[in-house]
Each structure stands twice: as C-alpha cells, then as structure tokens.
Design an enzyme around this catalytic site. Sequence first.
Site, short mmCIF file in Angstrom:
data_model
loop_
_atom_site.label_atom_id
_atom_site.label_comp_id
_atom_site.label_asym_id
_atom_site.label_seq_id
_atom_site.Cartn_x
_atom_site.Cartn_y
_atom_site.Cartn_z
N GLN A 26 -11.09 -6.38 -7.08
CA GLN A 26 -11.48 -7.93 -6.80
C GLN A 26 -12.75 -8.11 -6.35
O GLN A 26 -12.55 -9.42 -6.63
CB GLN A 26 -9.84 -7.68 -5.40
CG GLN A 26 -9.22 -7.63 -6.49
CD GLN A 26 -6.83 -7.12 -5.53
OE1 GLN A 26 -7.39 -6.13 -4.69
NE2 GLN A 26 -7.14 -8.09 -5.60
N HIS A 122 -7.68 2.50 -5.15
CA HIS A 122 -7.08 0.72 -5.00
C HIS A 122 -6.86 0.49 -6.06
O HIS A 122 -7.45 -0.09 -6.99
CB HIS A 122 -8.23 0.32 -4.35
CG HIS A 122 -6.71 -0.99 -3.83
ND1 HIS A 122 -7.24 -1.51 -2.74
CD2 HIS A 122 -5.93 -2.16 -4.26
CE1 HIS A 122 -6.14 -3.11 -2.29
NE2 HIS A 122 -5.90 -2.69 -3.62
N ASN A 165 -3.64 3.42 -2.83
CA ASN A 165 -3.30 2.34 -2.40
C ASN A 165 -1.73 1.85 -2.77
O ASN A 165 -2.08 2.06 -4.43
CB ASN A 165 -4.40 1.32 -2.32
CG ASN A 165 -3.21 -0.29 -2.37
OD1 ASN A 165 -3.36 -0.61 -1.31
ND2 ASN A 165 -3.00 -0.99 -3.34
N GLU A 166 -0.97 1.66 -2.28
CA GLU A 166 0.23 1.76 -2.85
C GLU A 166 0.53 1.95 -3.62
O GLU A 166 0.93 1.05 -5.01
CB GLU A 166 0.32 -0.50 -3.66
CG GLU A 166 0.08 -1.03 -2.05
CD GLU A 166 0.60 -2.86 -2.95
OE1 GLU A 166 0.64 -3.76 -3.49
OE2 GLU A 166 0.64 -3.74 -1.53
#
Length: 393
Positions: A26, A122, A165-166
Amino acid sequence: MTDARTMDDLRWPDGFLWGASTAAHQVEGGNVNSDWWQREHGHLPGPPVAEPSGDAADSFHRYPEDMRLLADAGLNSYRFSIEWARIEPEEGFVSRAAIAHYLRMVDTARSLGLEPFVTLHHFTNPVWFARDGGWLTDASVDRFARFVEAALPVIADVELVCTINEPNMVSVLADPAVGFPSVGLPPGVPAVTDRLIAAHRRATELVRGAGARAGWSVATQAYQPEPGAESVAAAYGRSREDVFLDAAEGDDWIGVQAYTRTRIGPDGPLPIRDDAERTLTGWEYYPPAVGEGIRNAWARAGVPVYVTENGIATADDARRIDYTRGALEAVARTIADGVDVRGYLHWSALDNYEWGSFAPTFGLIAWDPDTFERRPKPSLAWLGEVARTGLVH
Ligand code: BGC
C-alpha cells in the site's frame, strides 16, 4: 467538544505502544512481483481494480523520512509489513538484497526510538504462489513456512511479529467466484481458514524460535445483534471472525483491527441507516467499534491485546481526530475494565493505496502525488501529543 476533565482520567499502562501502521504493497510502490500488481494490470483474474498501485507513496525509498515524522511527533512504534514477493520473487529464490532492505527498516525504526512491529504477510502474495492456487492449495502452508524461515534474519532484533494480517479477510476473499454482498461479508472458506491457521502455527514456532513474540491481527466487525437476533449474529460471526480469535489462544498477543460495526437482524446483516454518517470507504462512522473488537478478542483469545489498526478514511482531518478521540475513549474503557491492552497503532501512517484506489485517505501524513513530498496532517501532531502526555483532548 469532549469534556477534557473526563479525558484526563484515561489511564494507559506503562510501556504502552503508540504508533501507526502501514502495509508494504500500500505504500512502497513498484511491487511488481505481487499478485495484486498483476491483478491491477489485468494479468490475474479478480474483480476490476479502479487504479493501479504504481509508485504508491514511494515509501520503499522514503521510509526513513516517514519513520522520522512519526518519531518526531511523539509516537514510539511503527508497524510495517515485509513483502514476500520481494523476498521470494521466484519460488525458492531468496533475495538477500530484499532481506537487507527490511533489516535496514528495523534498524532505522530502532535508531529513531520506534518499536518495530513487523507483519510477515499483509494480503499480497508472490505471483508464482497465486498462479499455483494461492491459499486454495495445501502446498500453501509449507510455502509460507519456508518464506518465514527465509525472512527470520529480518526479525532478529524485533520483539513483536504479526504472522498474517487479517486472516479472516484472506479467507472471506479467497474464492474469486464469490462476489461481495451488498451488506456484510461472504463467509470464510473453511479449507482456507484451516490452512491459514496451520500456516500461523508454523510461523509462530519459527518466530518464537527467533526470540520474538508472535500473534496475528484479526479484522473485528463489531457484530451487533438486534433484539432477538443474538444467535443469528453468533452464527454470522463464526467463520468471519471468531474462529480466528479462538485460534489465537496460547499466542503471545492478539491484534484487533477495527473501523466500523455491522448490525445483524433476524435475516443477517442490515444496511447502514440512511441517517448515519459515512466515511470515504462508505462505512458507518462508528468510533466505539474498537472497544467491541477488543472485548471479543480478549474474551476468546485471552492473551494481551494490541490495536494494530484503527482509523478512518476521510478528507476532513478534524473528523479523523474526532474519530480517534472516540476510539481512544473506548480503548481506555476496556483497560479500566481490566483488559490487558498494550498498544494502539493507528491506520494509517500515510495516505495509501486502499486496495484499488488512492481516494479513501486514511493517513496521518499526506504526500504530493508528483514529488512525494510528505505533508503531515494536524492529526499526526494530535496523536503524537496523546502519546507523549497520555491526555486525550
Ligand atoms: C487492512 C488494510 C486496509 C484497512 C482499511 C484493513 O482491512 O489491513 O490493509 O487498508 O483495513 O480498509
């Protein structure tokens, strides 16, 4: 205005981490060997992507400046992810240069007084991994474990490591044939959930062997049953959230990532009320969500909690401060109730590539799209002051 006298009563434990988070794809830019980059350019199947990540925030080169801004503001932690597609761009080839890069990031954080909080995965995968089935194949667990082993030099001087992540979002998005419903999320894909849990366990063993504390971060959705819909909400939350929190029992910590709530009626998730304020992602403005996420994580995992993400997509930075103030009040209430919360890391340090678009701005720091010049927002100074004084005004 919030009553400052009440706010002065908020108490934060000694050693509390105050930070901000990012994810490699990101912010770094030029992540050409990742599955997301390939999707952005139509080389891999998936839902349409509005705009590609391109150079993103060029944080791959500008991370020292980014970290310095956080440290100068008063924060004491930075969470970032390392990019599997850079470390292992082809299956079995480990880039020593990429390892050295991430090691420099850890060293830079330490030299600035920022506790490095390192995420191993991620969302993005190397394109070779995705082409060969990604998490839809059993080989994914060994492949991920091999990557983690190769990346261990990066975390030699790191205390806090997030394996995945998540994982709940990875699971609910795993089947490309299943589209997003208009409200709520698709269910988790059971085989993917099992593999993610297995991959997390393997990574945890490796991370602990390297002397760090391992956990993973779950997207908590603050499922709120309407009267009579309690069992519907419990069933709804199971594959989308709770199974991942339960799997964290025995971990060194659990990460909570909270943005909004989902109300559940007798037939499932309800649309956002017409009169509710919405953020740039279309989500309901609902600062207390983080408190509900913390309580659910604590009840299920029973291990120390870090808020590893919490924030708001808005073009109005004053509203970001309002949201964060409300969220911190909710965090403080959980601490007052005896929950072992050890840190709050805001999403996000920088405006960033929000998985398809740069439009939803979550950052404490903006940047010029042509020159990448950093422009810290008032919310960064505000959060830094909270970090330095403990006072939430
Ligand atoms: C993710 C971030 C994302 C943020 C806001 C979380 O789901 O970990 O990558 O940018 O929420 O949508």
